[in-house]
Scaffold this motif. Structure first.
Motif, PDB file in Angstrom:
ATOM      1  N   GLY A 113      70.487  37.320  77.470  1.00  0.00           N
ATOM      2  CA  GLY A 113      71.773  37.976  77.244  1.00  0.00           C
ATOM      3  C   GLY A 113      72.912  37.017  77.583  1.00  0.00           C
ATOM      4  O   GLY A 113      72.705  35.802  77.764  1.00  0.00           O
ATOM      5  N   ASN A 114      74.101  37.560  77.698  1.00  0.00           N
ATOM      6  CA  ASN A 114      75.293  36.722  77.869  1.00  0.00           C
ATOM      7  C   ASN A 114      75.312  35.966  79.203  1.00  0.00           C
ATOM      8  O   ASN A 114      75.648  34.783  79.250  1.00  0.00           O
ATOM      9  CB  ASN A 114      76.542  37.584  77.686  1.00  0.00           C
ATOM     10  CG  ASN A 114      76.593  38.144  76.278  1.00  0.00           C
ATOM     11  OD1 ASN A 114      76.410  37.405  75.314  1.00  0.00           O
ATOM     12  ND2 ASN A 114      76.794  39.454  76.142  1.00  0.00           N
ATOM     13  N   THR A 115      74.930  36.645  80.259  1.00  0.00           N
ATOM     14  CA  THR A 115      74.899  35.987  81.574  1.00  0.00           C
ATOM     15  C   THR A 115      73.898  34.829  81.558  1.00  0.00           C
ATOM     16  O   THR A 115      74.192  33.731  82.044  1.00  0.00           O
ATOM     17  CB  THR A 115      74.483  36.994  82.671  1.00  0.00           C
ATOM     18  OG1 THR A 115      75.239  38.186  82.509  1.00  0.00           O
ATOM     19  CG2 THR A 115      74.675  36.438  84.056  1.00  0.00           C
ATOM     20  N   HIS A 116      72.746  35.092  80.973  1.00  0.00           N
ATOM     21  CA  HIS A 116      71.674  34.085  80.914  1.00  0.00           C
ATOM     22  C   HIS A 116      72.141  32.855  80.137  1.00  0.00           C
ATOM     23  O   HIS A 116      71.937  31.712  80.565  1.00  0.00           O
ATOM     24  CB  HIS A 116      70.448  34.715  80.246  1.00  0.00           C
ATOM     25  CG  HIS A 116      69.165  33.999  80.523  1.00  0.00           C
ATOM     26  ND1 HIS A 116      67.950  34.475  80.125  1.00  0.00           N
ATOM     27  CD2 HIS A 116      68.908  32.807  81.139  1.00  0.00           C
ATOM     28  CE1 HIS A 116      67.005  33.633  80.491  1.00  0.00           C
ATOM     29  NE2 HIS A 116      67.566  32.613  81.112  1.00  0.00           N
TER      30      HIS A 116
ATOM     31  N   GLY B 244      71.558  37.443  87.249  1.00  0.00           N
ATOM     32  CA  GLY B 244      71.469  38.809  87.763  1.00  0.00           C
ATOM     33  C   GLY B 244      71.544  39.908  86.721  1.00  0.00           C
ATOM     34  O   GLY B 244      71.697  41.074  87.087  1.00  0.00           O
ATOM     35  N   SER B 245      71.426  39.540  85.429  1.00  0.00           N
ATOM     36  CA  SER B 245      71.379  40.614  84.424  1.00  0.00           C
ATOM     37  C   SER B 245      69.926  40.985  84.162  1.00  0.00           C
ATOM     38  O   SER B 245      69.064  40.102  84.107  1.00  0.00           O
ATOM     39  CB  SER B 245      71.997  40.139  83.106  1.00  0.00           C
ATOM     40  OG  SER B 245      71.732  41.106  82.100  1.00  0.00           O
ATOM     41  N   PRO B 246      69.664  42.276  83.950  1.00  0.00           N
ATOM     42  CA  PRO B 246      68.296  42.641  83.579  1.00  0.00           C
ATOM     43  C   PRO B 246      67.963  42.212  82.150  1.00  0.00           C
ATOM     44  O   PRO B 246      66.812  42.275  81.734  1.00  0.00           O
ATOM     45  CB  PRO B 246      68.280  44.169  83.695  1.00  0.00           C
ATOM     46  CG  PRO B 246      69.702  44.588  83.697  1.00  0.00           C
ATOM     47  CD  PRO B 246      70.538  43.424  84.143  1.00  0.00           C
TER      48      PRO B 246
HETATM   49  C1  LIG Z   1      74.926  49.917  83.006  1.00  0.00           C
HETATM   50  C2  LIG Z   1      76.011  49.140  82.317  1.00  0.00           C
HETATM   51  C3  LIG Z   1      77.312  49.229  82.805  1.00  0.00           C
HETATM   52  C4  LIG Z   1      78.331  48.501  82.205  1.00  0.00           C
HETATM   53  N1  LIG Z   1      79.612  48.615  82.696  1.00  0.00           N
HETATM   54  C5  LIG Z   1      80.603  47.916  82.096  1.00  0.00           C
HETATM   55  C6  LIG Z   1      81.955  48.032  82.580  1.00  0.00           C
HETATM   56  O1  LIG Z   1      82.246  48.735  83.540  1.00  0.00           O
HETATM   57  N2  LIG Z   1      82.911  47.314  81.939  1.00  0.00           N
HETATM   58  C7  LIG Z   1      82.632  46.495  80.865  1.00  0.00           C
HETATM   59  O2  LIG Z   1      83.546  45.848  80.331  1.00  0.00           O
HETATM   60  N3  LIG Z   1      81.365  46.361  80.407  1.00  0.00           N
HETATM   61  C8  LIG Z   1      80.358  47.051  80.991  1.00  0.00           C
HETATM   62  N4  LIG Z   1      79.067  46.926  80.516  1.00  0.00           N
HETATM   63  C9  LIG Z   1      78.789  45.986  79.409  1.00  0.00           C
HETATM   64  C10 LIG Z   1      78.242  44.625  79.878  1.00  0.00           C
HETATM   65  O3  LIG Z   1      79.038  44.060  80.897  1.00  0.00           O
HETATM   66  C11 LIG Z   1      78.179  43.656  78.688  1.00  0.00           C
HETATM   67  O4  LIG Z   1      77.385  44.197  77.679  1.00  0.00           O
HETATM   68  C12 LIG Z   1      77.680  42.285  79.082  1.00  0.00           C
HETATM   69  O5  LIG Z   1      77.918  41.379  78.024  1.00  0.00           O
HETATM   70  C13 LIG Z   1      76.186  42.321  79.394  1.00  0.00           C
HETATM   71  O6  LIG Z   1      75.784  41.050  79.836  1.00  0.00           O
HETATM   72  P1  LIG Z   1      74.262  40.553  79.653  1.00  0.00           P
HETATM   73  O7  LIG Z   1      74.072  40.301  78.173  1.00  0.00           O
HETATM   74  O8  LIG Z   1      74.148  39.326  80.441  1.00  0.00           O
HETATM   75  O9  LIG Z   1      73.374  41.636  80.156  1.00  0.00           O
HETATM   76  C14 LIG Z   1      78.048  47.661  81.087  1.00  0.00           C
HETATM   77  C15 LIG Z   1      76.738  47.592  80.602  1.00  0.00           C
HETATM   78  C16 LIG Z   1      75.727  48.338  81.195  1.00  0.00           C
HETATM   79  C17 LIG Z   1      74.324  48.253  80.619  1.00  0.00           C
END
Ligand SMILES: Cc1cc2nc3c(=O)[nH]c(=O)nc-3n(C[C@H](O)[C@H](O)[C@H](O)COP(=O)(O)O)c2cc1C
Length: 184
Positions: A15-18, A9-11
Motif C-alpha cells: 500500500g501507500n505506506t509500504h 505500520g499499515s496492515p
Molecule cells: C480504518 C481506516 C481508517 C481511516 N481513517 C482515515 C482518516 O481518518 N482520514 C483519512 O484521510 N484517511 C483515513 N483512512 C484512509 C487511509 O489513510 C488511506 O487509504 C491510506 O492511503 C492507506 O494507506 P496504506 O495504503 O499504506 O494502507 C482510513 C483508512 C482505514 C482503513
C-alpha cells in the motif's frame, strides 16, 4: 554510514505506506547504508500493560515478536515510523509498537535508544493537511519524551487506493532523496 530501520505500520502490504517507506530505504541503500524493514502486520506484538518488568533489568514479560525487534531497533541509528492516518491517529499496529517503547523509558534501557533519530511517513485520504496534525503531534511528543530527534517527515494527503502514491513522482523523488540524505 547510518543503519536505517523502516517500520511499516499499515496492515496493507504494498500500500501507500509500504511504497513510501521502501523508497526511502532504496535511496539510503543506493548511498551504501545498511537497511532493514519490519512489516508489523506479519508480527505478533501484544499491547503493553505497564507491568514494568523491563524496568527491573529484565526482558519484556510478553513473549512475542517484540523481543526480537528490540535488538533490531538498538542496532540501527535511524528508525522510520510509517503509518497511514486511521481515524486521525496511527494504525493499531503502529500504536501497539510505540506503546512497547516503554521498555526504553527506564535508566537501565535508556542508553539503548539514546542517540537515535526518527523519521515519520504518513499517507492519508483526505486532501487537508490538518488531517495528520494529531498523529504528527503524537509522534513529536513521544519522540521528545524519549529524546529522539525527529529529523524527517513525509506527509502525503490525497491517497487512498492501494499503492497509488507511486504515481506522485515528486513525492517519490522526495522519499528517495531523503533516504540518500539519511544514509550519511
Ligand atoms: C480504518 C481506516 C481508517 C481511516 N481513517 C482515515 C482518516 O481518518 N482520514 C483519512 O484521510 N484517511 C483515513 N483512512 C484512509 C487511509 O489513510 C488511506 O487509504 C491510506 O492511503 C492507506 O494507506 P496504506 O495504503 O499504506 O494502507 C482510513 C483508512 C482505514 C482503513
Amino acid at each position: 554510514m547510518n543503519k536505517i530501520l523502516g517500520v511499516m505500520g499499515s496492515p496493507r502490504i504494498n500500500g501507500n505506506t509500504h511504497v513510501l517507506v521502501s523508497k526511502i530505504l532504496e535511496g539510503a541503500k543506493e548511498k551504501g547504508a545498511a537497511t532493514d524493514i519490519i512489516l508489523l502486520k506479519d508480527l505478533n506484538i501484544q499491547e503493553c500493560d505497564g507491568c514494568h518488568t523491563c524496568w527491573k533489568g529484565n526482558e519484556c514479560s510478553k513473549s512475542d515478536d517484540m523481543n526480537n525487534i528490540y535488538p533490531r531497533i538498538i542496532d540501527n541509528e535511524i528508525i522510520l515510523f510509517g503509518t497511514p492516518v486511521y481515524w486521525y491517529g496511527p494504525t493499531a499496529l503502529m500504536k501497539a509498537f510505540i506503546d512497547r517503547f516503554v521498555y526504553f523509558n527506564c535508566p537501565e534501557n535508556r542508553a539503548k535508544i539514546k542517540g537515535k533519530s526518527a523519521v515519520i511517513v504518513v499517507p492519508f485520504e483526505e486532501d487537508n493537511l490538518e488531517t495528520a496534525d494529531l498523529l504528527v503531534k503524537m509522534f513529536e511528543k513521544s519522540f521528545e519524551y524519549l529524546e529522539i530527534p525527529l529529523i524527517g517527515k513525509i506527509i502525503v494527503p490525497g491517497v487512498t487506493k492501494k499503492g497509488e502514491v507511486i504515481k506522485q513522482e515528486e513525492i517519490i523523488e522526495q522519499c528517495y532523496n531523503l533516504g540518500k540524505k539519511l544514509a550519511i
